[in-house]
Design a protein around this motif. Sequence first.
Motif, PDB file in Angstrom:
ATOM      1  N   ALA A 178      -5.300 -14.109  48.354  1.00  0.00           N
ATOM      2  CA  ALA A 178      -6.195 -12.987  48.622  1.00  0.00           C
ATOM      3  C   ALA A 178      -6.283 -12.669  50.116  1.00  0.00           C
ATOM      4  O   ALA A 178      -6.439 -11.513  50.510  1.00  0.00           O
ATOM      5  N   MET A 179      -6.167 -13.693  50.959  1.00  0.00           N
ATOM      6  CA  MET A 179      -6.230 -13.441  52.400  1.00  0.00           C
ATOM      7  C   MET A 179      -5.053 -12.605  52.880  1.00  0.00           C
ATOM      8  O   MET A 179      -5.192 -11.771  53.780  1.00  0.00           O
ATOM      9  N   GLU A 206     -10.691 -20.863  49.420  1.00  0.00           N
ATOM     10  CA  GLU A 206     -10.698 -21.642  48.190  1.00  0.00           C
ATOM     11  C   GLU A 206      -9.796 -21.022  47.117  1.00  0.00           C
ATOM     12  O   GLU A 206      -9.505 -19.817  47.157  1.00  0.00           O
ATOM     13  N   THR A 207      -9.374 -21.853  46.179  1.00  0.00           N
ATOM     14  CA  THR A 207      -8.767 -21.389  44.926  1.00  0.00           C
ATOM     15  C   THR A 207      -9.700 -21.846  43.825  1.00  0.00           C
ATOM     16  O   THR A 207      -9.652 -22.991  43.384  1.00  0.00           O
ATOM     17  N   SER A 208     -10.582 -20.954  43.403  1.00  0.00           N
ATOM     18  CA  SER A 208     -11.639 -21.347  42.483  1.00  0.00           C
ATOM     19  C   SER A 208     -11.707 -20.502  41.225  1.00  0.00           C
ATOM     20  O   SER A 208     -12.342 -20.905  40.249  1.00  0.00           O
ATOM     21  N   ALA A 209     -11.046 -19.342  41.225  1.00  0.00           N
ATOM     22  CA  ALA A 209     -11.189 -18.416  40.097  1.00  0.00           C
ATOM     23  C   ALA A 209      -9.929 -18.285  39.250  1.00  0.00           C
ATOM     24  O   ALA A 209     -10.003 -17.812  38.120  1.00  0.00           O
ATOM     25  N   LYS A 210      -8.770 -18.677  39.784  1.00  0.00           N
ATOM     26  CA  LYS A 210      -7.507 -18.458  39.084  1.00  0.00           C
ATOM     27  C   LYS A 210      -6.824 -19.792  38.786  1.00  0.00           C
ATOM     28  O   LYS A 210      -6.230 -20.418  39.669  1.00  0.00           O
ATOM     29  N   ASP A 211      -6.883 -20.219  37.546  1.00  0.00           N
ATOM     30  CA  ASP A 211      -6.267 -21.490  37.166  1.00  0.00           C
ATOM     31  C   ASP A 211      -4.744 -21.458  37.291  1.00  0.00           C
ATOM     32  O   ASP A 211      -4.105 -22.496  37.477  1.00  0.00           O
ATOM     33  N   HIS A 212      -4.164 -20.263  37.198  1.00  0.00           N
ATOM     34  CA  HIS A 212      -2.704 -20.140  37.240  1.00  0.00           C
ATOM     35  C   HIS A 212      -2.177 -19.919  38.651  1.00  0.00           C
ATOM     36  O   HIS A 212      -0.988 -19.669  38.834  1.00  0.00           O
ATOM     37  N   ASP A 217      -7.774 -17.597  46.267  1.00  0.00           N
ATOM     38  CA  ASP A 217      -8.287 -16.411  45.595  1.00  0.00           C
ATOM     39  C   ASP A 217      -9.638 -15.961  46.140  1.00  0.00           C
ATOM     40  O   ASP A 217     -10.122 -14.887  45.799  1.00  0.00           O
ATOM     41  N   THR A 218     -10.245 -16.770  47.002  1.00  0.00           N
ATOM     42  CA  THR A 218     -11.545 -16.432  47.576  1.00  0.00           C
ATOM     43  C   THR A 218     -11.617 -16.973  49.000  1.00  0.00           C
ATOM     44  O   THR A 218     -11.312 -18.145  49.231  1.00  0.00           O
ATOM     45  N   SER A 236     -11.277 -11.422  48.276  1.00  0.00           N
ATOM     46  CA  SER A 236     -11.397 -12.156  47.022  1.00  0.00           C
ATOM     47  C   SER A 236     -10.711 -11.474  45.853  1.00  0.00           C
ATOM     48  O   SER A 236     -10.700 -10.252  45.732  1.00  0.00           O
ATOM     49  N   TRP A 237     -10.144 -12.307  44.988  1.00  0.00           N
ATOM     50  CA  TRP A 237      -9.642 -11.874  43.680  1.00  0.00           C
ATOM     51  C   TRP A 237     -10.605 -12.312  42.580  1.00  0.00           C
ATOM     52  O   TRP A 237     -10.237 -12.322  41.412  1.00  0.00           O
TER      53      TRP A 237
END
Length: 342
Positions: A178-179, A206-212, A217-218, A236-237
């Motif tokens: 996302a950055m 962080e990578t907190s919303a996208k398991d794949h 993503d944030t 953010s995604w």
Amino acid sequence: MLKAAVIGCGSIAKYRHLPEYAANPEVTLTAVCDINQERAEELGSMFDAMAYTDYQDMLEREDIDIVSVCTPNYLHAPVSIAALNAGVHVLCEKPMATSTQEADDMIEAAKNAQKWLMIAHNQRFVPSHQRARDMIARGELGKIYSFRTAFGHGGPEGWSADGADSWFFKKDEAFIGAMGDLGVHKTDLLRYILGEDFTSVGAFIETSAKDHSTVDDTAVCVLRTGTGIIGTLAASWSYTAAEDNATVIYAEKGIMKLEDDPQYNVVIDYADGEKARFELGGIQTNESGGQTNSGVIDSFVSSVQADEEPAIPGEEGKKSLEVILGALEANESKTIVDLDLG
């Protein structure tokens, strides 16, 4: 009449670059290229252009003046350099590269080839952002104190040609999530609006919303310019409802809000109680109906025709990229990182 080609036939090419070239009366679309043959042939047929699966082959066979590089991030530098070495002007999608060295190599290749290199930071062409830059440059808001800006939506799944399996989520192809997709838009926009470079950055990523996903993503960054303007940037995604693409400037004479109101693109609440509202035309969005002309292609075409430096040359793209690279370093080191953008 300029002959144009597009390398990379994903959504950014399909919905922005190709239609905008096709709509420009000074351009003839000559060729498209993608490693996915079906995708290349589909867009080639749609825009009456030759379809290729090897960009080197395309550069050797076709008589091209300008090319858009719309590939995954890790290919921006090698594809752009190959095109410049072939004597073609290059418009490269953002982020321009995955490292400072790659950005330098692209800039050097453009100088050696005596061809123009432009980076597709489309937020500079949004009317509200241009109005803000002009007002700040004229001192109409007085001293600028701080800002906050955000760019967030639900992620590339609904936009990318490959959905959840997109290269956007793969570290070896995207390098940054996302950055790089959204945050770099805002580092470039703020540099443009404020008329200053950033000198330091701190970040939580962080990578907190996208398991794949194997990329961020944030992210939230804190930034400082050389004159002491400070603020926050969120990319953010993980926005699960409406998209956010707003910027707020806090200044001596009032508060300016950009793309924050559903009707007015610029809203200014002055310290003396006065208010100003401007309807200037909406910002581009990934949501339904949001694909209006970005102005990027038209600007690039005009600069090539006039043989004038483009609106966002490689040097500008590099400075915006370096803020993002600094944010990655700040997150890893858990420190504030000083930026050298001289």
